[in-house]
Design a protein around this motif. Structure first.
Motif, mmCIF file in Angstrom:
data_model
loop_
_atom_site.group_PDB
_atom_site.id
_atom_site.type_symbol
_atom_site.label_atom_id
_atom_site.label_comp_id
_atom_site.label_asym_id
_atom_site.label_seq_id
_atom_site.Cartn_x
_atom_site.Cartn_y
_atom_site.Cartn_z
ATOM 1 N N LYS A 230 0.839 -1.209 0.000
ATOM 2 C CA LYS A 230 0.000 0.000 0.000
ATOM 3 C C LYS A 230 0.877 1.264 0.000
ATOM 4 C CE LYS A 230 -4.010 -2.128 2.205
ATOM 5 N NZ LYS A 230 -3.416 -3.475 2.390
ATOM 6 N N ILE A 231 1.663 1.393 -1.048
ATOM 7 C CA ILE A 231 2.599 2.509 -1.160
ATOM 8 C C ILE A 231 1.860 3.791 -1.513
ATOM 9 C CG2 ILE A 231 4.534 3.447 -2.503
ATOM 10 C CD1 ILE A 231 5.473 0.527 -2.878
ATOM 11 N N VAL A 232 2.038 4.809 -0.681
ATOM 12 C CA VAL A 232 1.432 6.123 -0.910
ATOM 13 C C VAL A 232 2.554 7.143 -1.148
ATOM 14 C CG1 VAL A 232 0.101 8.013 0.114
ATOM 15 C CG2 VAL A 232 -0.611 5.638 0.478
ATOM 16 N N PRO A 233 2.678 7.671 -2.359
ATOM 17 C CA PRO A 233 3.680 8.714 -2.610
ATOM 18 C C PRO A 233 3.286 10.006 -1.891
ATOM 19 C CG PRO A 233 2.942 7.680 -4.663
ATOM 20 C CD PRO A 233 1.984 7.273 -3.589
ATOM 21 N N VAL A 234 4.286 10.714 -1.387
ATOM 22 C CA VAL A 234 4.064 11.982 -0.680
ATOM 23 C C VAL A 234 5.049 13.016 -1.221
ATOM 24 C CG1 VAL A 234 4.024 13.153 1.554
ATOM 25 C CG2 VAL A 234 3.364 10.741 1.408
ATOM 26 N N ALA A 235 4.537 14.214 -1.524
ATOM 27 C CA ALA A 235 5.384 15.315 -2.008
ATOM 28 C C ALA A 235 5.398 16.442 -0.982
ATOM 29 C CB ALA A 235 4.871 15.829 -3.353
ATOM 30 N N ILE A 236 6.595 16.762 -0.501
ATOM 31 C CA ILE A 236 6.767 17.841 0.468
ATOM 32 C C ILE A 236 7.476 18.991 -0.225
ATOM 33 C CG2 ILE A 236 7.738 18.468 2.717
ATOM 34 C CD1 ILE A 236 7.858 15.407 3.283
ATOM 35 N N SER A 237 6.883 20.180 -0.178
ATOM 36 C CA SER A 237 7.508 21.339 -0.838
ATOM 37 C C SER A 237 7.587 22.516 0.126
ATOM 38 C CB SER A 237 6.729 21.738 -2.092
ATOM 39 O OG SER A 237 5.394 22.085 -1.798
ATOM 40 N N TYR A 238 8.766 23.125 0.166
ATOM 41 C CA TYR A 238 9.048 24.259 1.052
ATOM 42 C C TYR A 238 9.171 25.536 0.223
ATOM 43 C CZ TYR A 238 10.448 20.661 4.474
ATOM 44 O OH TYR A 238 10.483 19.584 5.324
ATOM 45 N N GLN A 239 8.516 26.581 0.665
ATOM 46 C CA GLN A 239 8.692 27.867 -0.016
ATOM 47 C C GLN A 239 10.152 28.298 0.045
ATOM 48 O OE1 GLN A 239 6.235 31.033 1.509
ATOM 49 N NE2 GLN A 239 6.948 32.519 0.010
ATOM 50 N N TYR A 240 10.767 28.137 1.206
ATOM 51 C CA TYR A 240 12.192 28.424 1.363
ATOM 52 C C TYR A 240 12.897 27.128 1.767
ATOM 53 C CZ TYR A 240 10.504 33.198 1.265
ATOM 54 O OH TYR A 240 9.880 34.352 0.892
ATOM 55 N N GLU A 241 13.707 26.628 0.866
ATOM 56 C CA GLU A 241 14.375 25.344 1.018
ATOM 57 C C GLU A 241 15.226 25.297 2.292
ATOM 58 O OE1 GLU A 241 15.275 21.511 -0.717
ATOM 59 O OE2 GLU A 241 13.850 23.059 -1.343
ATOM 60 N N PRO A 242 15.004 24.310 3.177
ATOM 61 C CA PRO A 242 15.850 24.195 4.368
ATOM 62 C C PRO A 242 17.307 23.925 3.981
ATOM 63 C CG PRO A 242 13.871 22.827 4.562
ATOM 64 C CD PRO A 242 13.940 23.296 3.146
ATOM 65 N N ASP A 278 13.745 29.947 8.547
ATOM 66 C CA ASP A 278 12.438 30.331 8.003
ATOM 67 C C ASP A 278 12.123 29.465 6.794
ATOM 68 O OD1 ASP A 278 10.142 31.666 7.151
ATOM 69 O OD2 ASP A 278 11.291 33.178 6.054
ATOM 70 N N LYS A 279 10.947 28.829 6.814
ATOM 71 C CA LYS A 279 10.569 27.936 5.722
ATOM 72 C C LYS A 279 9.394 28.462 4.907
ATOM 73 C CE LYS A 279 10.890 25.148 9.123
ATOM 74 N NZ LYS A 279 12.087 25.634 9.843
ATOM 75 N N GLY A 280 8.799 29.576 5.358
ATOM 76 C CA GLY A 280 7.666 30.119 4.634
ATOM 77 C C GLY A 280 6.497 29.141 4.631
ATOM 78 N N HIS A 281 5.840 29.031 3.494
ATOM 79 C CA HIS A 281 4.709 28.116 3.339
ATOM 80 C C HIS A 281 5.233 26.718 3.003
ATOM 81 C CE1 HIS A 281 1.102 26.826 0.601
ATOM 82 N NE2 HIS A 281 1.117 26.160 1.743
ATOM 83 N N VAL A 282 4.795 25.725 3.761
ATOM 84 C CA VAL A 282 5.139 24.334 3.473
ATOM 85 C C VAL A 282 3.858 23.588 3.107
ATOM 86 C CG1 VAL A 282 6.281 22.247 4.300
ATOM 87 C CG2 VAL A 282 6.950 24.481 5.229
ATOM 88 N N HIS A 283 3.916 22.832 2.019
ATOM 89 C CA HIS A 283 2.754 22.022 1.638
ATOM 90 C C HIS A 283 3.156 20.555 1.567
ATOM 91 C CE1 HIS A 283 -1.229 21.197 0.091
ATOM 92 N NE2 HIS A 283 -0.673 20.377 -0.791
#
Length: 364
Positions: A230-242, A278-283
């Motif tokens: 049951k593999i669920v892909p997840v995408a994490i995106s940072y407005q300001y890259e850590p 600071d990471k800004g908006h993270v989705h």
């Protein structure tokens, strides 16, 4: 016999002793003092250590179960999100079954924050938090091992080098992941070893081959076993890259000299920088379980890549770095320019490419 004793997270009956070891560790106490006490006081260890120990014993002395630890971690994570992000948003959680265990395979941009923010979304959605895969290269310091295993992390033995030793470690890991899922515990693992420092999120087929080792033991066809996970892909995106500048430094050094050897304590410094910057908006975007019939690790890795890329949320920083600024606000432009002014000139193009790559790959 506990066949996973050397890699699994701590159980409830091990928490109290682990906390005692942690609070007795001078190195850990000194790190807490460094980041929580005035500089002049943290240097006076004879004064600082008793103060820090007393405070931590007061806060953590009553933690006796994994659930206790998780609730304490949630408290600190909430404060971190409030201090270092403008917001954290989620998508796709409403499509997941609360009573099903999943193997979450995500892109990897920050050592600790990626799984922490996945967990935060699950926790907010009243779902069980994940068991987290962490490489033993990050566990060179005893207190880090204690912290990670207290927080539902299990160990990936990357330091194994001899072929037989590697196969044994990978077979144990594959079996542990499968058994965890069968017992109702979801798993988080990065799509490849190490963070994506160039903005390219790509699944290593070797990860899929490791997962399949237990499928071979069960004599299941690859496609059938892959569906069971049951593999669920997840995408994490940072407005300001850590850790954008330190990532660019590593890329620059590899380009100039062919390799990059990390300094002692560099991973710990990256963890702390990831927490504090600071990471800004993270989705965080959760996909749906992969149900396609796939016959090879390479084919499955390709599907995961496609899903992660399609799920990836583009921020104004991604648009601006790629030269697409038509619908970007003046405030976002000014913020990004300010961030870039902090980047050394010889690293600027690498940082820009880091942000632009997801935009280019999505073909917007």
């Amino acid at each position: 016999m506990d066949k996973y004793a050397d890699i699994r997270p701590y159980n409830d009956d091990e928490v109290a002793q682990a906390m005692d070891r942690l609070l007795s560790d001078n190195q850990f106490i000194d790190v807490i003092a460094k980041y929580n006490l005035p500089a002049w006081l943290s240097r006076w260890t004879t004064l600082a250590r008793p103060l820090v120990r007393m405070k931590l014993n007061h806060k953590w002395g009553a933690l006796n179960t994994v659930e206790d630890v998780q609730l304490e971690v949630a408290h600190y994570l909430q404060m971190l999100i409030h201090k270092t992000t403008s917001k954290v948003t989620y998508s796709g959680l409403d499509s997941l079954d609360h009573d099903t265990s999943y193997l979450f395979i995500s892109n990897h941009r920050d050592i600790v924050l990626d799984p922490a923010l996945v967990n935060w979304g699950l926790y907010q959605n009243k779902m069980r938090t994940v068991r987290i895969a962490i490489g033993d290269n990050l566990l060179q310091v005893p207190y880090i091992t204690e912290l990670m295993r207290l927080n539902k992390s299990f160990i990936v033995k990357r330091s194994a080098k001899a072929p037989k030793e590697m196969l044994k470690a990978l077979t144990q890991l594959s079996s542990y992941i499968y058994d965890s899922l069968q017992e109702g515990n979801s798993i988080w693992i990065a799509q490849k070893e190490g963070r994506a420092k160039d903005g390219v999120d790509q699944t290593d087929p070797a990860l899929i081959k490791m997962l399949q080792l237990n499928g071979r033991k069960l004599k299941l066809p690859f496609a059938d076993y892959a569906k069971q996970l049951k593999i669920v892909p997840v995408a994490i995106s940072y407005q300001y890259e850590p850790c954008a500048i330190s990532k660019a430094k590593e890329l620059f050094h590899k380009k100039q000299y062919g390799e990059y050897i990390k300094a002692e304590g560099e991973d710990i410094a990256s963890i702390i920088e990831g927490f504090s910057s600071d990471k800004g908006h993270v989705h965080v975007a959760f996909g749906t379980p992969i149900s396609a019939d796939v016959d090879t690790p390479e084919a499955l890795a390709s599907i995961i890549d496609e899903r992660i890329l399609s799920l990836y949320h583009l921020h104004p920083t991604n648009h601006l770095a790629a030269g697409d600024d038509l619908q970007i606000s003046a405030e976002d432009k000014e913020d990004f320019i300010t961030k870039l002014e902090q980047v050394p000139e010889d690293l600027k193009q690498l940082v820009l490419s880091m942000y632009a790559e997801p935009f280019r790959r999505k073909g917007v």
